[in-house]
Scaffold this active site. Structure first.
Site, PDB file in Angstrom:
ATOM      1  N   HIS A 272       3.332 -50.137  -6.842  1.00  0.00           N
ATOM      2  CA  HIS A 272       4.278 -49.866  -5.760  1.00  0.00           C
ATOM      3  C   HIS A 272       4.328 -48.380  -5.418  1.00  0.00           C
ATOM      4  O   HIS A 272       4.243 -47.987  -4.250  1.00  0.00           O
ATOM      5  CB  HIS A 272       5.658 -50.383  -6.173  1.00  0.00           C
TER       6      HIS A 272
ATOM      7  N   SER B  92       9.982 -50.991   1.759  1.00  0.00           N
ATOM      8  CA  SER B  92       9.294 -49.998   0.929  1.00  0.00           C
ATOM      9  C   SER B  92       8.077 -49.429   1.632  1.00  0.00           C
ATOM     10  O   SER B  92       7.690 -48.283   1.398  1.00  0.00           O
ATOM     11  CB  SER B  92       8.841 -50.634  -0.389  1.00  0.00           C
TER      12      SER B  92
ATOM     13  N   ASP C 197       9.665 -43.374  -7.315  1.00  0.00           N
ATOM     14  CA  ASP C 197       9.148 -44.746  -7.299  1.00  0.00           C
ATOM     15  C   ASP C 197       8.643 -45.107  -8.701  1.00  0.00           C
ATOM     16  O   ASP C 197       9.204 -44.632  -9.700  1.00  0.00           O
ATOM     17  CB  ASP C 197       8.041 -44.850  -6.241  1.00  0.00           C
TER      18      ASP C 197
END
Length: 771
Positions: free
Chosen positions: A221, A556, A152
């Site tokens: 994220h 996600s 990620d």
């Protein structure tokens, strides 16, 4: 791998080839994929790895004219489990190289997008904040010592979600390490942190600055997804007062490792390097909240890397993509990957508007509760408060610089959402109101079909529907001194859930339609988890707020929920294969909401397996599935044979030559936990094999046939006497009436012994129907 173990075709090619590639000016970065290494999971010395890299230089050098040119061109050599390299090549050079023996595929390095506490209670792991004795958390010791790797945007290592208090020594099998740049420190919880940036450098064509030399997460994220999968229990988690509670990951006692390959976009060569490293390091699970454009499996870095991971017993979980509700938009569709859709949980963030005439309107927002309770404030329409140099249109949508502070100070401002539909611009409106001295905002949709989306606004805000917005505006225009107040809270158990997220990508699988994708759905809407302190909770540059947790939505966010659940299953069943774990997750899934109604799609119509796969994740049921549909690497290779891959391509994945069967299997006969026939012409017989992973029992089949389709199963009963015993059955599928055809219809097959319910979706598209 020593030089003597190199494939003979590669040695002969390196020694004797004199052909050179043509030369042109434009260079682009490519992945050159050579398959797998014969050393497999065996230990390899630094000298062996250097020899592999040297063989890559020889291979490319024979094409470019010199080994030195090859060394300049290659910027990644994949040496651990994936065999290949990434290099800057001219298109003609790449085309010529693709013809060479041993080259499985060459594909352009492409850029791809990332896909983002109540959720674990909604999944049944706790009840009213208490963990019951029968929870999978207890049975699995909270995923103790399972290693979850996350590919990620990196990690914020100081987050409390990654504290290691009370944790024991790092598992001895771990071979990874921590990149110390930018003061990143690992511990017994966060045991690995590495970054991969050579693909970005190749794309930019110049050396990278220090911001690219760190695993530290500046996007948020990666921190969010990693903590969702394996974060520890952290009390007091909230976003601006919303969602207050205890944050935790699915496997809170697991070890976690971060592989940063997204900046914030991800590209093939960096992702493939991260997968190769994670396999070598010893992860048990790979979680990728990344969705690439659907491509042939041997042109897809995630499909390639994940097959190598599965060969090494690693479960790979991927986001299905955020391109819904478009049919056929699902990505990461290889059958060896667990592909995850996104759906809601039973929590909402109401932010209600009360007017001076005692009429109340329900809205949504994450920023609601900082105003004095039930105190009315002056209410003004933004157009009536516009700055002298602003147009009425700019003021109507509260654009930057459009409001007069003298007319706004101390008031709640009524604004319209941005016509562009960009959520970031809607958050910006609350910043505009705050800068002008306003103390609250009512944000009204301008389209009746628009959905209400809560956001992290700068002042207490209520996002209301278009109809309610018009009623509020009418009140403003017909009242001499309009007033209002905004109040809100976090509510759980008050809404129907799960409902499929409208953004969640849908089937059918466009690469191999015989394999149903997505596989499963999990919580992916408004999920609270750890966040970076390098930026504010919105994507606005003007947002100088810093939060420890943020609320995000996307596949996600659903992907790491499944990754966390897989960690628990791996702890309970360490000898299960990746496919057995996927089977347990799929066959135990639920297809009904908390109101016992069929799961709805984003339009609130009844959903189907193209929306949610086998159904909604149910971890407690998955730990004791009774039976599983198991698969081996040979099964996957035979599947690839069935869709046209030849023996030369396949042999690079194993340490000996692999020949496709003389009579290839049919793609729909892969022993998958779902049954899909994408073009039924008359009738077909599908075979499946079940393995007993429970106690001796007799299972009886129950069928809900798709509309217009006859489904018969033989035999109707399966008797299992011992653990790991396998039984085969056949499913005869036939179109029984002519009702037009050409559309998918859906059914379900369930094997049950009275305790276990082993469910599989049936998906059929009848192109020719028989009377």
């Amino acid at each position: 791998m020593g030089i003597m173990n190199l494939p003979l075709f590669l040695l002969s090619f390196v020694l004797f080839s004199v052909m050179q590639c043509p030369t042109l000016a434009l260079k682009r970065s490519y992945v050159v994929y050579l398959g797998g290494h014969s050393h497999g999971s065996q230990h390899t010395s630094e000298m062996d790895l250097n020899r592999i890299t040297d063989s890559h230089h020889d291979l490319l050098g024979s094409c470019l004219g010199s080994k030195e040119k090859a060394q300049e061109s290659i910027f990644y050599s994949y040496t651990h489990h994936i065999n290949g390299f990434a290099a800057n090549l001219e298109d003609e050079e790449a085309a010529e190289l693709s013809k060479r023996p041993g080259v499985v595929s060459i594909f352009l390095n492409q850029k791809h997008k990332l896909q983002t506490t109540r959720s674990w209670e909604f999944l049944g792991l706790e009840r009213n904040g208490e963990i019951p004795a029968d929870s999978i958390w207890v049975k699995a010791r909270f995923g103790e010592d399972i290693i979850i790797g996350n590919i990620d945007t990196g990690v914020w290592p100081e987050s409390e979600s990654f504290n290691d208090q009370g944790m024991g020594p790092i598992p001895s099998k771990w071979k990874g390490y921590c990149e110390p740049n930018d003061d990143v420190k690992c511990n017994r919880k966060l045991i690995g942190a590495r970054y991969f940036n050579k693909g970005v450098e190749a794309e930019l064509g110049s050396p990278l600055n220090s911001s690219y030399q760190t695993v530290r997460d500046t996007s948020g994220h990666g921190t969010h997804t990693l903590s969702t999968a394996g974060g520890r229990f952290v009390g007091g988690a909230n976003l601006l007062g919303s969602g207050y509670g205890t944050a935790k990951g699915g496997s809170p006692s697991a070890r976690v490792a971060s592989y940063k390959s997204c900046w914030p976009d991800c590209n093939d060569v960096d992702v493939l390097a991260a997968i190769d490293a994670a396999i070598h390091d010893g992860v048990d699970i790979l979680s990728l909240s990344i969705a690439f454009v659907s491509r042939d499996y041997f042109l897809d870095s995630i499909a390639i890397g994940s097959l190598h991971a599965v060969q090494n017993g690693i479960v790979v979980v991927c986001a299905g993509g955020n391109s819904g509700p478009t049919p056929g938009s699902v990505t990461n569709s290889a059958p060896w990957i667990i592909t995850v859709a996104a759906s809601t949980i039973d929590r909402e963030f109401p932010s209600n508007v009360m007017l001076g005439n005692n009429k109340q309107f329900k809205g949504l927002s994450f920023k609601t509760n900082s105003l004095t309770a039930e105190k009315f404030y002056p209410l003004v329409y933004s157009v009536d408060a516009r700055a002298a140099n602003a147009s009425a249109r700019d003021a109507q949508i509260c654009s930057v610089g459009s409001l007069d502070p003298k007319k706004v100070k101390g008031k709640i401002v009524y604004c319209l959402v941005d016509p562009s539909g960009l959520n970031a611009l809607n958050v910006e409106k609350s910043w505009v109101v705050a800068q002008a001295g306003g103390i609250g905002m009512i944000l009204a949709n301008h389209l009746t079909t628009a959905t209400l989306i809560p956001q992290a606004h700068f002042v207490p805000t209520s996002r209301v529907s278009a109809a309610d917005g018009l009623a509020i505006l009418l009140y403003i225009h017909t009242t001499k001194y309009p007033v209002a107040y905004i109040s809100g809270a976090t509510e759980v158990g008050t809404v129907t859930a799960p409902i499929m997220a409208s953004f969640s990508s849908q089937g059918p699988n466009t690469i191999t339609p015989e394999i149903l994708k997505p596989d499963i759905t999990a919580p992916g809407v408004q999920i609270i988890a750890a966040y970076t302190e390098a930026r504010g909770p919105t994507f606005l540059q003007s947002d100088d707020r810093r939060v420890l947790f943020n609320i995000l939505s996307g596949t996600s966010m659903s992907c790491p929920h499944v990754s966390g659940a897989v960690g628990l299953l791996k702890k309970i069943h360490p000898n299960w294969s990746p496919s057995a774990i996927r089977s347990a997750i799929m066959t135990s899934a639920r297809t009904r909401s908390n109101l016992r109604q069929p799961i709805a799609n984003g339009t609130l119509a009844e959903g189907n397996p193209f929306n949610y796969g086998a159904g909604h994740l149910s971890p407690n049921r998955a730990m004791d599935p009774g039976l599983v549909y198991d698969l081996t690497i040979t099964d996957y290779l035979n599947f690839l044979c069935s869709i046209g891959y030849n023996a030369t391509q396949l042999s690079t994945f194993v340490d000996k030559k692999y020949e496709c069967p003389s009579k290839p299997m049919r793609p729909w006969d892969l022993n998958y936990p779902s049954i899909t026939v994408p073009s039924l012409s008359g009738k077909v017989t599908v075979t499946r094999t079940l393995k007993n992973v429970g106690t001796p029992a007799t299972y009886t089949v129950r069928i809900k046939a798709p509309s217009g389709i006859s489904v018969k199963v033989e035999p109707k009963r399966l008797r299992f006497e011992k653990i790991n015993e396998e039984k085969m059955f056949k499913v005869k599928i036939e179109a029984k009436r002519d009702d037009g055809g050409g559309e998918y219809v859906f059914g379900r097959l369930i094997w049950s012994d009275g305790k276990h319910f082993v469910g599989s979706p049936i998906v059929v598209n009848a192109t020719t129907l028989h009377m």
